[in-house]
Write an enzyme that holds these catalytic residues in place. Structure first.
Site, mmCIF file in Angstrom:
data_model
loop_
_atom_site.group_PDB
_atom_site.id
_atom_site.type_symbol
_atom_site.label_atom_id
_atom_site.label_comp_id
_atom_site.label_asym_id
_atom_site.label_seq_id
_atom_site.Cartn_x
_atom_site.Cartn_y
_atom_site.Cartn_z
ATOM 1 N N ASP A 167 0.848 -1.195 0.000
ATOM 2 C CA ASP A 167 0.000 0.000 0.000
ATOM 3 C C ASP A 167 0.889 1.252 0.000
ATOM 4 O O ASP A 167 1.807 1.365 0.828
ATOM 5 C CB ASP A 167 -0.856 -0.049 1.280
ATOM 6 C CG ASP A 167 -1.988 0.955 1.287
ATOM 7 O OD1 ASP A 167 -2.439 1.351 0.203
ATOM 8 O OD2 ASP A 167 -2.437 1.315 2.402
ATOM 9 N N HIS A 168 0.654 2.162 -0.911
ATOM 10 C CA HIS A 168 1.369 3.447 -0.960
ATOM 11 C C HIS A 168 2.892 3.329 -0.991
ATOM 12 O O HIS A 168 3.589 3.990 -0.195
ATOM 13 C CB HIS A 168 0.964 4.344 0.224
ATOM 14 C CG HIS A 168 -0.451 4.796 0.170
ATOM 15 N ND1 HIS A 168 -0.900 5.763 -0.688
ATOM 16 C CD2 HIS A 168 -1.544 4.365 0.847
ATOM 17 C CE1 HIS A 168 -2.195 5.929 -0.535
ATOM 18 N NE2 HIS A 168 -2.627 5.086 0.388
ATOM 19 N N ASP B 63 2.822 5.019 -5.417
ATOM 20 C CA ASP B 63 2.046 6.248 -5.221
ATOM 21 C C ASP B 63 2.919 7.435 -5.602
ATOM 22 O O ASP B 63 3.658 7.980 -4.777
ATOM 23 C CB ASP B 63 1.587 6.340 -3.768
ATOM 24 C CG ASP B 63 0.779 7.597 -3.499
ATOM 25 O OD1 ASP B 63 0.643 8.426 -4.431
ATOM 26 O OD2 ASP B 63 0.289 7.764 -2.378
ATOM 27 N N HIS C 27 -7.782 9.860 3.811
ATOM 28 C CA HIS C 27 -7.312 8.863 4.781
ATOM 29 C C HIS C 27 -7.638 9.280 6.217
ATOM 30 O O HIS C 27 -7.751 10.460 6.507
ATOM 31 C CB HIS C 27 -5.804 8.672 4.641
ATOM 32 C CG HIS C 27 -5.410 7.998 3.370
ATOM 33 N ND1 HIS C 27 -4.793 8.655 2.339
ATOM 34 C CD2 HIS C 27 -5.587 6.726 2.949
ATOM 35 C CE1 HIS C 27 -4.579 7.802 1.341
ATOM 36 N NE2 HIS C 27 -5.055 6.628 1.684
ATOM 37 N N GLY C 28 -7.764 8.286 7.079
ATOM 38 C CA GLY C 28 -7.927 8.560 8.504
ATOM 39 C C GLY C 28 -9.379 8.612 8.954
ATOM 40 O O GLY C 28 -10.303 8.295 8.202
ATOM 41 N N ALA D 80 -11.486 4.859 2.265
ATOM 42 C CA ALA D 80 -12.901 4.477 2.111
ATOM 43 C C ALA D 80 -13.523 3.910 3.385
ATOM 44 O O ALA D 80 -14.558 3.257 3.324
ATOM 45 C CB ALA D 80 -13.028 3.476 0.968
ATOM 46 N N ASN E 100 -10.284 0.417 -0.261
ATOM 47 C CA ASN E 100 -9.278 0.320 0.803
ATOM 48 C C ASN E 100 -9.846 0.665 2.170
ATOM 49 O O ASN E 100 -10.436 1.744 2.345
ATOM 50 C CB ASN E 100 -8.136 1.298 0.512
ATOM 51 C CG ASN E 100 -7.204 0.808 -0.571
ATOM 52 O OD1 ASN E 100 -7.507 -0.148 -1.284
ATOM 53 N ND2 ASN E 100 -6.061 1.453 -0.680
ATOM 54 N N ASP F 81 -8.754 0.743 6.265
ATOM 55 C CA ASP F 81 -7.804 0.602 7.365
ATOM 56 C C ASP F 81 -8.387 1.193 8.648
ATOM 57 O O ASP F 81 -8.495 0.523 9.674
ATOM 58 C CB ASP F 81 -6.479 1.286 7.015
ATOM 59 C CG ASP F 81 -5.400 1.011 8.046
ATOM 60 O OD1 ASP F 81 -5.685 0.303 9.036
ATOM 61 O OD2 ASP F 81 -4.270 1.502 7.900
ATOM 62 N N SER F 82 -8.807 2.458 8.587
ATOM 63 C CA SER F 82 -9.272 3.133 9.816
ATOM 64 C C SER F 82 -10.384 2.366 10.519
ATOM 65 O O SER F 82 -10.403 2.282 11.756
ATOM 66 C CB SER F 82 -9.740 4.554 9.486
ATOM 67 O OG SER F 82 -8.657 5.315 9.013
#
Ligand code: G3H
Ligand code: 13P
Ligand code: ZN
Length: 311
Positions: A82-83, A104, A180-181, A215, A256, A258-259
């Protein structure tokens, strides 16, 4: 079955109007929670690792955890960087057995982004590894990259064809208003995504898989549990699920997350420790964290992504 690439997953997802979940992993409990959920609903999976996660857990541990998950579940799983922020980290992941990498280059100029992305594609494709590129800038924080809201830029549809044809990327991450976040929108701000941009891009790139970063829905239930048990996350706001469903029904094949995993895990741990101050065995508080991840991922797959039964 060993690790797979995303090629077949994306082909089917595009045709079927659903998306594959790409979940960030950095320890055993997260890998187990995600893969147990996917197994229960027979879903293909992308497990992704950021440079920060790789530094935290070490490449070899993550590799072996994911190999164990494949052996345990029999699911088609792709392991993705990722990234990746340059050629070296992408090369290291290709050489180290990942089946997919993201370069990225969104912080660079259009020409520099093409240059570094093309270099990664040439190296990765020669070894059977697929590559995700990015055009446009998301706001938010990821590892060392912190893009201020004002610097975030939507993807320019007029650039996508040239970028894809000159680089040879297999999928493209775009910026349409996600970030993000856990703080994606300001309090009182109405969440909005630029579906018009996604629509234009999908017309310019027929049958080409699009990726949506940033997302997470920042599920309010988990934020409430965190805040009720000593946490402090006021104003955490994410992407509404109906918008993600809409994106998945369009050209978006990879979503994607994560958070939401972080929130689910932390809510489980905080709730357990608050209710049981005597707990000091990590298994006691990590079990509810892992269970929350399993429940979250199952709900994402069945209610949002639509990839249940597609493994
Ligand atoms: O896009 C960013 C992911 O959430 C990874 O976050 O770089 O803190 O591991 P991280
Ligand atoms: P979230 O912070 O919304 O979960 O986004 C994760 C992501 O895009 C990883 O690349
Ligand atoms: Zn991302």
């Amino acid at each position: 079955m060993g690790l797979v690439t995303t090629t077949d997953m994306f082909k089917k997802a595009y045709a079927g109007g659903y998306a594959i979940g790409a979940f960030n992993v950095n320890n055993m409990e997260i890998v187990q929670g995600i893969t147990e959920a996917a197994k229960e609903v027979n879903a293909p999976l992308i497990l992704q690792v950021s440079a920060g996660a790789r530094k935290y857990a070490k490449h070899i541990y993550l590799m072996k955890l994911v190999e164990a998950a494949i052996e345990d579940t029999g699911l088609p799983i792709a392991l993705h960087l990722d990234h990746g922020d340059g050629f070296d980290v992408c090369k290291s992941c290709v050489d180290g057995g990942f089946t997919s990498v993201m370069i990225d280059g969104s912080k660079y100029s259009f020409e520099e982004n093409i240059e570094v992305t093309k270099k990664v594609v040439e190296y990765a494709h020669a070894k059977g590894v697929v590559v995700e590129g990015e055009l446009g800038k998301l706001a938010g924080v990821e590892d060392d990259v912190n893009v201020a809201d004002d610097d975030a830029q939507y993807t320019r549809p007029e650039e996508v064809q040239e970028f894809v044809s000159r680089t040879g990327v297999d999928s493209l991450a775009i910026a349409i208003g996600t970030s993000h976040g856990a703080y994606k929108f300001k309090p009182g701000q109405k969440p909005q995504l630029r579906f018009d941009i996604l629509e234009k891009i999908s017309k310019l790139l027929p049958d080409f898989p699009i990726v949506l970063h940033g997302a997470s829905s920042v599920i309010p239930e988990y934020v409430e549990i965190i805040n009720a048990n000593g946490g402090h996350m006021p104003d955490a706001i994410g992407i509404p699920e109906d918008m993600l469903r809409q994106a998945a029904s369009m050209a978006v094949c990879k979503i994607n997350i994560d958070s939401d995993l972080r929130l689910a895990m932390t809510a489980g741990i905080r709730k357990d420790l608050a209710a049981n101050p005597d707990h000091f065995d990590p298994r006691q508080y990590l079990t509810p964290g892992r269970d929350n991840i399993r429940d979250l991922v199952k709900a994402k797959i069945t209610n949002v992504l639509g990839c249940d039964g597609k493994a």
